[in-house]
Design an enzyme around this catalytic site. Sequence first.
Site, short mmCIF file in Angstrom:
data_model
loop_
_atom_site.label_atom_id
_atom_site.label_comp_id
_atom_site.label_asym_id
_atom_site.label_seq_id
_atom_site.Cartn_x
_atom_site.Cartn_y
_atom_site.Cartn_z
N ARG A 16 3.45 8.95 7.04
CA ARG A 16 3.50 10.11 6.14
C ARG A 16 3.52 11.42 6.95
NH1 ARG A 16 1.38 15.00 5.18
NH2 ARG A 16 -0.70 14.19 5.61
N ASP A 17 2.41 11.77 7.56
CA ASP A 17 2.31 13.05 8.27
C ASP A 17 3.33 13.11 9.41
OD1 ASP A 17 1.41 15.50 9.16
OD2 ASP A 17 -0.44 14.74 10.03
N HIS A 208 -8.98 15.28 12.21
CA HIS A 208 -7.52 15.16 12.34
C HIS A 208 -7.07 16.21 13.36
CE1 HIS A 208 -3.47 14.56 10.17
NE2 HIS A 208 -3.23 15.58 10.97
N HIS A 210 -4.48 17.68 16.45
CA HIS A 210 -3.11 17.74 16.97
C HIS A 210 -3.19 18.04 18.47
CE1 HIS A 210 -0.52 18.41 13.13
NE2 HIS A 210 -1.39 17.45 12.97
N CYS A 241 5.32 19.64 15.66
CA CYS A 241 4.49 20.71 15.10
C CYS A 241 5.40 21.73 14.42
CB CYS A 241 3.68 21.40 16.19
SG CYS A 241 2.62 22.72 15.54
N ASN A 250 0.71 15.69 16.00
CA ASN A 250 -0.37 14.72 15.82
C ASN A 250 -0.78 14.02 17.11
OD1 ASN A 250 -0.80 14.65 12.87
ND2 ASN A 250 1.37 14.04 12.84
MG MG Z 1 -1.08 16.14 11.25
#
Ligand code: MG
Length: 297
Positions: A16-17, A208, A210, A241, A250
Amino acid sequence: MATLPSAVSVVEVGPRDGLQNESALISTADKIAFVDRLTNAGLRAIEVSAFVSPKWIPQLKDAADVFAGITRRPGTRYSALVPNLIGLERALGAGVTDVAIFTAASETFNQRNTRRSIEESFATYRDVVREALSAGLRVRGYLSTAFGCPFEGPVSTEQVVALTERLLSLGVFEVAVSDTIGVAHPGQVRALLPRLLATIPSTRIALHFHDTRGTALANVLAALDFGMATFDASAGGLGGCPYAPRASGNLATEDLLYMLRGLNIETDVAIDAVSDAALALAPQLGHPLPSRYTQAR
Ligand code: MG
């Protein structure tokens, strides 16, 4: 030295992300194969897709087909992001059991990202979470820009704590406190976590990170010292990003797993199988995978 947790949960957000932020369009069949490979690697929580308007995120318009195609392993949770009641209805129609809602810690980011204020987001999610819980779903919350906003800069610790508490009070089981633009560093982690943990159990907070500025693993290490034991990551470091073109986004799942293994922290996930899952998509992405572990292989 602090006592580190003996086991850590990794929430895989690549499908997803990760894919949401890739410019290449991946076929439904390849997405299904990707999720199945991640399942077989031993990941127990996989964010599969999002039920958002295809106008906004065309990459994820096949969410229902992906959910229909994947092989669900008992004990593994497969989630979808939902922005509103329409998204929730679509998710329910696709047999989804876990959903996630999201708001930003900065007003400008929330307006630009979702075209609504933080207050409007909460008004929407009150209904979404109530409906989801009454349907027997489990709901996760995301708090984005918790470590900095691309428009407003620094975000206050008070705001992050208040919004995390507010998300939890809606009925979400966990809030992923997220560094959306990859500016967080261990100094910030050490400053924020004691404030969050003053009122919230560590079991209800995920992190979460990055790797945009190379600090993601250092942040995880700093958080482990506070007993934090749930981290989001994306296979291969998929996702880039959106606020720093050509930079990595990520934290890569296999990079995280490698460090955790070195610390004797149990995850029950096979590193090379995660790396292979990302490598299978690599030819279609148009750029090398950011994961350092996979590059080193
Ligand atoms: Mg992310």
